[in-house]
Design an enzyme around this catalytic site. Structure first.
Site, PDB file in Angstrom:
ATOM      1  N   VAL A  40       0.834  -1.206   0.000  1.00 62.92           N
ATOM      2  CA  VAL A  40       0.000   0.000   0.000  1.00 62.92           C
ATOM      3  C   VAL A  40       0.868   1.255   0.000  1.00 62.92           C
ATOM      4  O   VAL A  40       2.012   1.240   0.442  1.00 62.92           O
ATOM      5  CB  VAL A  40      -1.003   0.040   1.177  1.00 62.92           C
ATOM      6  CG1 VAL A  40      -1.927  -1.172   1.120  1.00 62.92           C
ATOM      7  CG2 VAL A  40      -0.324   0.152   2.525  1.00 62.92           C
ATOM      8  N   ASP A  41       0.288   2.323  -0.516  1.00 64.47           N
ATOM      9  CA  ASP A  41       1.025   3.582  -0.632  1.00 64.47           C
ATOM     10  C   ASP A  41       0.580   4.561   0.452  1.00 64.47           C
ATOM     11  O   ASP A  41      -0.101   4.172   1.415  1.00 64.47           O
ATOM     12  CB  ASP A  41       0.832   4.159  -2.038  1.00 64.47           C
ATOM     13  CG  ASP A  41      -0.617   4.509  -2.337  1.00 64.47           C
ATOM     14  OD1 ASP A  41      -1.438   4.677  -1.411  1.00 64.47           O
ATOM     15  OD2 ASP A  41      -0.941   4.630  -3.539  1.00 64.47           O
ATOM     16  N   ALA A  42       0.971   5.810   0.317  1.00 62.03           N
ATOM     17  CA  ALA A  42       0.706   6.799   1.364  1.00 62.03           C
ATOM     18  C   ALA A  42      -0.789   7.064   1.543  1.00 62.03           C
ATOM     19  O   ALA A  42      -1.214   7.611   2.564  1.00 62.03           O
ATOM     20  CB  ALA A  42       1.447   8.099   1.046  1.00 62.03           C
TER      21      ALA A  42
ATOM     22  N   GLY B  62      -2.818   4.587   1.729  1.00 61.11           N
ATOM     23  CA  GLY B  62      -3.302   3.373   2.391  1.00 61.11           C
ATOM     24  C   GLY B  62      -3.968   2.386   1.442  1.00 61.11           C
ATOM     25  O   GLY B  62      -4.611   1.433   1.878  1.00 61.11           O
TER      26      GLY B  62
END
Lengths: 142, 142, 142, 142
Positions: A21-23, A25
């Site tokens: 997952v990225d920033a 979420g």
């Protein structure tokens, strides 16, 4: 072109890893291609196909020539999803897989995609006819 | 064991990719090992070493046997960092790299680590003596 | 739709990391989406755009709704490539980037692709008009 | 410090993805940290712990401060491995996990490691005492 869960006789489960997952979420866009690649491997394994061994024995191997992903809704950390795989088209030397990512208990896909392989003779580097087993697999599912 | 930026005669720059940060907006812990691996490749290239070609020519290759990362402070999306590399120890068949990740204009590392290689003959699978070029490189930097 | 290097006024360089290649020694298909994402960030930065800050200030943000990659020829470990980015189309709320991956000194792309963003108001979750700055950027390059 | 499979009351299975292997056909060194992170999540989930929800409710969260990986033998594409997780030490504010990667039917680990967390109050940024539930979990397994 977008199918619901019912259209897939094969699905493979993933639980989203924190590393994916990225920033925001949510699963970073590139990682769906890893899910697709893994799900195709499992789809073919379920049909008795071991592609490492086959490539070595026959001297023919595939290359990925196209990938397409359409993102309708995000998938979050820790979610369980099922990735459906089906063969969409068998050309002379190409094989097109269609993929759909489904949340638990959901019928409509969050993410859909397409992966196209081309078969090639490893010695001559020329495209070759898709093996009959994939033609039979495609026929069986429709 | 933790050195400041001055101790590193070689550093390699990275700008943090969005794909490398997690839901907290900071570099996910595993990706520092990718930075370390890339920085070591560049450190050796700067000394004129092409490890792909060398392994093929000499029949000896290394394996990573240990990695250690210590996380003192996070690194965020889009930040520019410099990764310092130095040879910490040369054993008979092992080579220990020390690494430090520095923010722009900062002397103290945010993240530090260690990567240990062991040299092996690819035919016999036995460990072999670390090539002299790495011994010279280690001597030159101290 | 596939452009040569001349069509790109902006390119961003990558050197292929060992962590990005697969058992065939070539860049794994998913990693091109990471290159694309990074190259778009740099393309917009070169135009003075800081999207983290913008999203916070304006309350509008984009989502990736589609990615497409076409693989004409592989890229190997340690190769230097340039990834070209251009805006292909600006719709009402969508922005389509076209991308091309070029080997050193090569005019024809090894890999090409498309990334589509949709702009959304973060409070209402409704699509909004693409900011004028991207319309100007698209006009300037054609 | 290195335990055999018997010492782990919890293991979590992984099948190696093609995206995780490098040009040598073996799992790239960084990816073991992703396996470790995922296995720890599952270990805590098995004990009824949902760390996303807990962090939000209590205002305390952990940070990874150290990771260590020792690579005794490689793991290849498509292999099934089990990753064992146990709590090795509970300090005042730190929690040390020990991990082992086991091939099918094998008792000795191919890869071992350690992940250290520190608990912090998110408001004050000060370290806090490790929650009792982890102390109980550590006691229960020994």
């Amino acid at each position: 072109m977008t199918h619901n869960r019912d259209a897939y006789s094969f699905t493979f489960p993933f639980r989203v890893r924190y590393a994916e997952v990225d920033a925001q979420g949510i699963v970073f866009n590139a990682h769906y291609l890893t899910y697709f690649d893994t799900a195709i491997t499992e789809y073919l394994r379920a049909d008795g196909f071991d592609y490492g061994a086959e490539a070595e024995k026959t001297g023919i191997d595939f290359h990925v020539v196209k990938t397409l992903v359409e993102y309708a809704a995000p998938v979050r950390f820790d979610e369980n999803v099922d990735v459906g795989v089906r063969i969409d088209r068998v050309g002379n030397s190409s094989l097109t897989f269609e993929l759909g990512v489904f949340g638990e208990g959901q019928s409509e896909p969050r993410v859909t995609g397409e992966v196209v392989w081309v078969y090639t003779d490893q010695a001559s580097h020329e495209t070759v006819r898709v093996p009959d087993r994939f033609r039979r697999l495609a026929d069986a599912q429709n």
